[in-house]
Design a protein around this motif. Structure first.
Motif, PDB file in Angstrom:
ATOM      1  N   THR A 144       1.100  -1.006   0.016  1.00  0.00           N
ATOM      2  CA  THR A 144       0.007   0.115  -0.144  1.00  0.00           C
ATOM      3  C   THR A 144       0.578   1.372  -0.014  1.00  0.00           C
ATOM      4  O   THR A 144       2.057   1.436   0.697  1.00  0.00           O
ATOM      5  CB  THR A 144      -0.833  -0.026   1.133  1.00  0.00           C
ATOM      6  OG1 THR A 144      -1.914  -1.223   1.289  1.00  0.00           O
ATOM      7  CG2 THR A 144      -1.826   1.368   1.057  1.00  0.00           C
ATOM      8  N   LEU A 145       0.412   2.265  -0.926  1.00  0.00           N
ATOM      9  CA  LEU A 145       1.508   3.479  -0.799  1.00  0.00           C
ATOM     10  C   LEU A 145       0.947   4.361   0.331  1.00  0.00           C
ATOM     11  O   LEU A 145      -0.175   4.629   0.446  1.00  0.00           O
ATOM     12  CB  LEU A 145       1.014   4.203  -2.135  1.00  0.00           C
ATOM     13  CG  LEU A 145       1.594   3.571  -3.426  1.00  0.00           C
ATOM     14  CD1 LEU A 145       1.025   4.355  -4.836  1.00  0.00           C
ATOM     15  CD2 LEU A 145       2.993   3.120  -3.369  1.00  0.00           C
ATOM     16  N   SER A 146       2.008   4.398   1.285  1.00  0.00           N
ATOM     17  CA  SER A 146       1.512   5.295   2.568  1.00  0.00           C
ATOM     18  C   SER A 146       2.048   6.726   2.562  1.00  0.00           C
ATOM     19  O   SER A 146       1.301   7.596   3.255  1.00  0.00           O
ATOM     20  CB  SER A 146       2.158   4.704   3.888  1.00  0.00           C
ATOM     21  OG  SER A 146       3.655   4.244   3.483  1.00  0.00           O
ATOM     22  N   SER A 147       2.921   6.990   1.485  1.00  0.00           N
ATOM     23  CA  SER A 147       3.231   8.408   1.208  1.00  0.00           C
ATOM     24  C   SER A 147       3.718   8.268  -0.105  1.00  0.00           C
ATOM     25  O   SER A 147       4.000   7.390  -0.847  1.00  0.00           O
ATOM     26  CB  SER A 147       4.110   8.963   2.340  1.00  0.00           C
ATOM     27  OG  SER A 147       5.414   8.479   2.150  1.00  0.00           O
ATOM     28  N   SER A 148       4.338   9.512  -0.421  1.00  0.00           N
ATOM     29  CA  SER A 148       5.047   9.572  -1.730  1.00  0.00           C
ATOM     30  C   SER A 148       6.503   8.889  -1.986  1.00  0.00           C
ATOM     31  O   SER A 148       6.764   8.658  -3.019  1.00  0.00           O
ATOM     32  CB  SER A 148       5.117  11.259  -2.145  1.00  0.00           C
ATOM     33  OG  SER A 148       6.099  11.734  -1.055  1.00  0.00           O
ATOM     34  N   LYS A 149       6.838   8.397  -0.660  1.00  0.00           N
ATOM     35  CA  LYS A 149       8.184   8.005  -0.615  1.00  0.00           C
ATOM     36  C   LYS A 149       7.960   6.437   0.219  1.00  0.00           C
ATOM     37  O   LYS A 149       9.369   6.340   0.456  1.00  0.00           O
ATOM     38  CB  LYS A 149       9.284   8.866  -0.273  1.00  0.00           C
ATOM     39  CG  LYS A 149       9.694  10.027  -1.250  1.00  0.00           C
ATOM     40  CD  LYS A 149      10.711  10.834  -0.923  1.00  0.00           C
ATOM     41  CE  LYS A 149      11.031  11.769  -1.838  1.00  0.00           C
ATOM     42  NZ  LYS A 149      11.813  11.143  -2.966  1.00  0.00           N
ATOM     43  N   THR A 150       7.097   6.265   0.592  1.00  0.00           N
ATOM     44  CA  THR A 150       7.050   5.163   1.586  1.00  0.00           C
ATOM     45  C   THR A 150       5.942   3.946   1.207  1.00  0.00           C
ATOM     46  O   THR A 150       4.925   4.402   0.774  1.00  0.00           O
ATOM     47  CB  THR A 150       6.688   5.494   2.968  1.00  0.00           C
ATOM     48  OG1 THR A 150       5.642   6.270   3.108  1.00  0.00           O
ATOM     49  CG2 THR A 150       7.990   6.153   3.423  1.00  0.00           C
ATOM     50  N   VAL A 151       6.252   2.841   1.325  1.00  0.00           N
ATOM     51  CA  VAL A 151       5.197   1.546   1.086  1.00  0.00           C
ATOM     52  C   VAL A 151       5.203   0.858   2.166  1.00  0.00           C
ATOM     53  O   VAL A 151       6.062   0.548   2.957  1.00  0.00           O
ATOM     54  CB  VAL A 151       5.960   0.870  -0.185  1.00  0.00           C
ATOM     55  CG1 VAL A 151       4.887  -0.241  -0.367  1.00  0.00           C
ATOM     56  CG2 VAL A 151       5.962   1.616  -1.233  1.00  0.00           C
ATOM     57  N   THR A 152       3.857   0.580   2.593  1.00  0.00           N
ATOM     58  CA  THR A 152       3.622  -0.546   3.683  1.00  0.00           C
ATOM     59  C   THR A 152       3.476  -1.768   3.095  1.00  0.00           C
ATOM     60  O   THR A 152       2.456  -1.645   2.305  1.00  0.00           O
ATOM     61  CB  THR A 152       2.443   0.086   4.539  1.00  0.00           C
ATOM     62  OG1 THR A 152       2.806   1.321   4.996  1.00  0.00           O
ATOM     63  CG2 THR A 152       2.039  -0.765   5.874  1.00  0.00           C
ATOM     64  N   VAL A 153       3.913  -2.654   3.700  1.00  0.00           N
ATOM     65  CA  VAL A 153       3.585  -4.049   3.035  1.00  0.00           C
ATOM     66  C   VAL A 153       3.073  -4.944   4.474  1.00  0.00           C
ATOM     67  O   VAL A 153       3.633  -4.865   5.400  1.00  0.00           O
ATOM     68  CB  VAL A 153       5.066  -4.756   2.698  1.00  0.00           C
ATOM     69  CG1 VAL A 153       4.744  -6.265   2.217  1.00  0.00           C
ATOM     70  CG2 VAL A 153       5.576  -4.025   1.408  1.00  0.00           C
ATOM     71  N   GLU A 154       1.946  -5.581   4.253  1.00  0.00           N
ATOM     72  CA  GLU A 154       1.281  -6.471   4.926  1.00  0.00           C
ATOM     73  C   GLU A 154       1.749  -7.848   4.569  1.00  0.00           C
ATOM     74  O   GLU A 154       1.426  -8.404   3.565  1.00  0.00           O
ATOM     75  CB  GLU A 154      -0.254  -6.369   4.996  1.00  0.00           C
ATOM     76  CG  GLU A 154      -0.839  -7.350   5.911  1.00  0.00           C
ATOM     77  CD  GLU A 154      -2.221  -7.176   6.062  1.00  0.00           C
ATOM     78  OE1 GLU A 154      -2.955  -8.215   6.376  1.00  0.00           O
ATOM     79  OE2 GLU A 154      -3.025  -6.064   5.329  1.00  0.00           O
TER      80      GLU A 154
END
Length: 245
Positions: A172-182
């Motif tokens: 999931t794109l959590s910000s313009s420079k971070t990705v959250t992975v489940e």
């Protein structure tokens, strides 16, 4: 060439490709046959995941043919620290439900047809007496080819040799420079992409009964499930005239 030019521009200018193209990759439980990749393949991917850091130059979401090409180009040609995230199995449609099994199936069909033609031309036999093929053996053939290509080109261990780290999970794109992975165990972790995120999420079939009236009353399979049919159908209606159809 257009894709490579676009990729180079994104990488050199350190820009974000910001579009989330697919809200869900959930398999539909009411379909009559199990969706592939199988659980065995999922576990293999999880055990072989190689992500060891939380910050990368580039993050590629989607491990199909486009994602693999982008990750390999970024890591080997541009020397970028790259993370590849895939929710199911590396290789995507091309290896598991599209190019590879369909071309293998076509090759088997052409071989069977050639044998029938040669025998019929050299004798008075009818085609009906030569119409039986071993569906299980044909399935085993294209599955062995799939596994061979995966082991040679797509597996996490192969990508690690190219300095590409991999992880299995839903991104999931959590910000313009971070990705959250489940991950499969429902744990989450945030990964930073210092120079950009490349989205290669591909496609997945939607429930066809929502599009074709009356289809919910019959058994059907999608292009992802047809490869696991237990028996060779005597009749088959194909809806859709694209490359796979």
């Amino acid at each position: 060439l257009v894709f490579l030019w676009f990729l180079i521009q994104c990488l050199q200018n350190c820009r974000l490709i910001a579009a989330w193209t697919r809200p869900s990759t959930t398999a539909f439980s009411h379909w009559p046959y199990p969706r592939i990749p199988t659980k065995k393949h999922d576990l293999r991917m999880t055990a072989a995941a190689t992500a060891a850091s939380s910050s990368y130059d580039l993050i590629v979401i989607g491990g199909g043919s486009a994602g693999l090409t982008a990750a390999k180009f970024a890591a080997t040609t541009l020397k970028k620290k790259t993370l590849l995230i895939e929710n199911q199995l590396l290789g995507g449609d091309c290896t598991w439900t599209g190019c590879v099994p369909s071309k293998s199936l076509l090759a088997s069909a052409k071989a069977a047809q050639l044998v029938r033609k040669l025998v019929i031309d050299s004798s008075s036999s009818s085609s009906s007496s030569l119409s039986i093929v071993d569906w299980k053996e044909i399935q085993q053939r294209y599955r062995s080819i799939q596994q061979e290509i995966y082991d040679k080109d797509d597996a996490p261990q192969v990508l690690a040799e190219k300095q590409i780290e991999t992880i299995q999970g839903r991104a999931t794109l959590s910000s313009s420079k971070t990705v959250t992975v489940e991950s499969k165990d429902q744990s989450t972790k945030i990964y930073e992409a210092r120079q950009g995120i490349i989205l290669c999420t591909g496609a997945t079939p939607k429930p066809a009964e929502h599009v074709i009236p009356g289809l919910a009353t019959v058994k059907y399979v999608t292009y992802e499930q047809v490869w696991d049919l237990p028996e060779l159908p005597q009749r088959l209606t194909v809806v859709g005239g694209g490359p796979v159809g």
